[in-house]
Write a protein that holds these residues in place. Structure first.
Motif, short mmCIF file in Angstrom:
data_model
loop_
_atom_site.label_atom_id
_atom_site.label_comp_id
_atom_site.label_asym_id
_atom_site.label_seq_id
_atom_site.Cartn_x
_atom_site.Cartn_y
_atom_site.Cartn_z
N LYS A 1 -7.19 0.23 -4.39
CA LYS A 1 -6.95 0.98 -3.15
C LYS A 1 -8.18 0.94 -2.25
O LYS A 1 -8.06 0.78 -1.03
N PRO B 1 -2.88 10.30 -4.01
CA PRO B 1 -1.94 9.59 -3.13
C PRO B 1 -2.13 10.00 -1.67
O PRO B 1 -2.25 11.18 -1.36
N THR B 2 -2.17 9.01 -0.80
CA THR B 2 -2.38 9.27 0.63
C THR B 2 -1.18 10.01 1.20
O THR B 2 -0.04 9.60 0.97
N GLU C 1 -6.27 0.89 -10.33
CA GLU C 1 -5.55 1.51 -9.23
C GLU C 1 -6.49 1.97 -8.13
O GLU C 1 -6.32 1.62 -6.97
N GLU C 2 -7.51 2.77 -8.47
CA GLU C 2 -8.40 3.33 -7.45
C GLU C 2 -9.25 2.24 -6.80
O GLU C 2 -9.42 2.22 -5.59
N ARG D 1 2.43 1.78 -3.49
CA ARG D 1 1.55 2.08 -4.62
C ARG D 1 0.62 3.27 -4.40
O ARG D 1 0.24 3.93 -5.37
N HIS D 2 0.25 3.53 -3.16
CA HIS D 2 -0.83 4.49 -2.93
C HIS D 2 -0.47 5.64 -2.00
O HIS D 2 -1.36 6.42 -1.62
N ASN E 1 -8.58 8.72 -5.26
CA ASN E 1 -7.79 8.91 -6.47
C ASN E 1 -6.56 9.79 -6.26
O ASN E 1 -5.83 10.10 -7.20
N PHE F 1 0.83 -1.20 0.00
CA PHE F 1 0.00 0.00 0.00
C PHE F 1 0.87 1.26 0.00
O PHE F 1 0.61 2.21 -0.74
#
Length: 613
Positions: free
Chosen positions: A544, A471-472, A540-541, A398-399, A469, A395
């Motif tokens: 997540k 990035p965290t 991707e979204e 990637r996010h 959508n 995670f």
């Protein structure tokens, strides 16, 4: 890109993080050597043997966490497993790492002693980590993958001989009523996390930037250093951890034990390739192990021998245990209705334990009951905490907006927090104890489970607040690790000390092995949870969002379970019988011990020594 003296970094933050890790590792290495080579028998109030064990375990953790930081990426990016497959393999591997201490602890207890077990484990670990550096061309069709499986098997069995036994030697350096016991475990636990923190940064950076073999190879070199420290420093252990009955290993029998260890390597080599069998073994072996431990204290110790125990209840107990284990195995193999058979066996087993508790009061049995409750609670904690190396690692990669830092390096955050916060927690517990307000061990466990659940809920809130959508923000990774670390400090060092304190001396390694077995079960469950987050091919979204949904669910469950543990904690504390714990060596109990209790003594209430007959 930032050019360093020897390496190239993606950002200045990554460069300085790497440099600080190298300096910190060197400083602890030099400081440890200085402490254990001083002429005094004790340094800063503790035996020098504690710091020898700290150094050996620091390097073992360096090698283990150096590999762990890279393993999930290695499985996905080099061997080309899917996220779900990699998560199951990762969970099976970490589960086996915590199963084998049960066998290693038993063999140490009965035959070779803890010191030789640690030495044998360190040798296996050194070979295992070096074999990890042979990577081949990649892909599951590459024959070199068999060397990879062998490396994992060596690390698994090596950890089994080292982990539980080195913790037991720490306890053997102190009397059961020595008020330095918990601070010693805190020092031990804090120190080894220096190895974990620096390994995640140094090995993670080298592995992801320059090649897997460099990260894994450095981890192997770290384990070799740990082995050297342990061999040279043998005199500092003051004869602790030696075989209780040397006659049992004469005439080549000792080499037979080591041969059994190599047979375990072969078994683990097969098991790590067929991960579904690991779950079956966990269920069957776990049920048998807990039933065996409870049988010892309920029948053998309570009545003096197996033969002196009431045979009716004993036979019913054995039949119930066998029924439960068979039910677990058959249910795991696909016969769903056998779940009810397993539950029936469990119900009868519990009924016999309750009946025996009412018939014959026995403090040691009650303490083991309390230890088993703590062990079961820890499974929930580790199932969530161990997402760090698998789903949370992916995670982050990637996010999350990592600001140009390799995702594997974030594995160091937990260990860094421990180094910074462990002394504060030790002072907090002692300060509360002086006021008579220190939480009991089971209450601390409840707090730990709540915090690990809150960590996931905070991450979910942070990710959804900025949008799926987007990035965290990396701050939420720091927050989840902070909550997980504070939870870990409420559970892991406290649990290590509790297992050693609550178990009779002749069962110390067995109970400690059971504690690590709970970690095995939690790690396997962690692999299943991580596999549930592996939504390949959905975008991707959407991928997540799947992860966040899983994290939200397990987070709320953990909070609920933690609250329930806190509610029953007074009953569990009563079962611990802290006021009647005595040393195994008669003559060094503390005057007023019954009135003060162990937790008050840890907080600074130190009764004078009064020899008793």
């Amino acid at each position: 890109m930032v050019e360093g003296m020897f390496f190239t970094f993606d950002s200045a933050f990554e460069m300085w993080t790497f440099r600080v890790a190298v300096v910190a590792l060197a400083a602890f290495l030099i400081g440890g050597v200085v402490l254990i080579t001083r002429p005094q028998e004790e340094v800063i109030g503790h035996p020098k043997g504690l710091f020898l064990l700290f150094m050996a375990e620091m390097w073992e953790r360096f090698s283990y966490y150096g590999m762990r930081a890279l393993l999930i990426f290695y499985l996905v990016q080099h061997w080309l497993f899917s996220d779900s497959e990699a998560s199951i393999i990762y969970g099976a591997y970490t589960a086996l790492v915590y199963i084998t201490p049960v066998v290693g602890g038993y063999l140490a207890d009965q035959y070779i002693g803890q010191r030789k077990a640690v030495l044998f484990g360190a040798v296996l670990l050194t070979f295992g980590h070096f074999f990890m550096a042979f990577e081949g061309s990649g892909g599951q069709s590459d024959p070199m993958i068999n060397v990879f499986w062998l490396a994992l098997a060596l690390i698994i069995v090596g950890s089994g001989f080292l982990k539980a036994n080195i913790s037991v030697i720490v306890g053997q350096l102190y009397a059961r009523t020595d008020v330095r016991r918990d601070p010693a475990y805190t020092i031990f636990y804090m120190g080894i996390n220096v190895g974990a923190a620096t390994a995640s940064i140094i090995c993670g950076y080298l592995g992801q930037t320059y090649g897997w073999q460099y990260g894994f190879g450095l981890a192997g070199f770290g384990m070799l250093l740990g082995l050297v420290f342990f061999v040279i420093g043998k005199p500092l252990l003051l004869g602790k951890g030696e075989p209780k009955d040397p006659a049992k290993i004469k005439g080549g029998k000792e080499w037979g034990i080591y041969g059994a260890g190599l047979a375990m390597v072969a078994l683990c080599w097969a098991a790590i390739q067929f991960q579904e069998l690991v779950g079956t073994v966990l269920g069957a072996f776990g049920g048998a192990l807990v039933a065996y431990v409870l049988a010892i204290v309920t029948f053998k110790m309570a009545y003096g021998s197996w033969k002196a125990a009431p045979q009716g209840p004993f036979m019913v107990y054995l039949l119930a245990a066998a029924t439960m284990i068979v039910g677990i195995v058959l249910a795991a193999l696909g016969t769903e209705w056998m779940v009810w058979v397993a539950l029936g066996g469990l119900a009868v087993l519990v009924a016999v334990l309750i009946q025996q508790s009412l018939v014959k009061a026995f403090d040691e049995r009650d303490r083991i009951f309390a230890a088993m409750f703590l062990i079961l609670t820890s499974i929930v904690f580790w199932a969530l905490f161990e997402q760090a190396g698998s789903s949370l690692n992916l995670f982050t990669d990637r996010h999350v907006d990592t600001q140009g830092v390799n995702a594997s390096m974030f594995q160091s955050i937990n260990a860094i927090y421990i180094v910074l916060l462990a002394p504060l927690f030790a002072m907090l517990w002692q300060g509360l104890a002086r006021k008579g307000k220190e939480p009991s061990t089971p209450l601390k466990f409840g707090l730990a489970v709540i915090q690990v659940g809150l960590g996931f809920l905070v991450l979910v809130w942070g990710a959804e607040s900025v949008g799926v959508n987007v990035p965290t923000p990396v701050i939420f990774i720091f927050l989840i690790y902070l909550l997980h670390t504070t939870g870990e400090l409420c559970l892991s060092p406290v649990g290590l000390s509790a297992m050693n304190r609550l178990s009779p001396a002749h069962m110390a390694s067995l109970v400690m092995g059971t504690w690590f077995f709970a970690s095995a079960t939690g790690n396997f469950a962690a692999g299943l949870i991580a596999a549930a987050t592996g939504a390949e091919g959905v975008g991707e979204e959407a991928g997540k969002q799947v992860v966040l949904d899983v994290y939200s669910t397990v987070g709320w469950y953990a909070v609920g379970i933690g609250v329930a543990v806190m509610v029953v904690s007074p009953l569990i504390k009563k079962l611990m019988h802290l006021d009647t714990i005595r040393d195994d060596n008669v003559g060094d109990d503390l005057e007023g011990q019954a009135g003060a209790g162990l937790e008050s003594q840890e907080g600074g209430v130190h009764p004078t020594t009064k020899p008793t007959a």
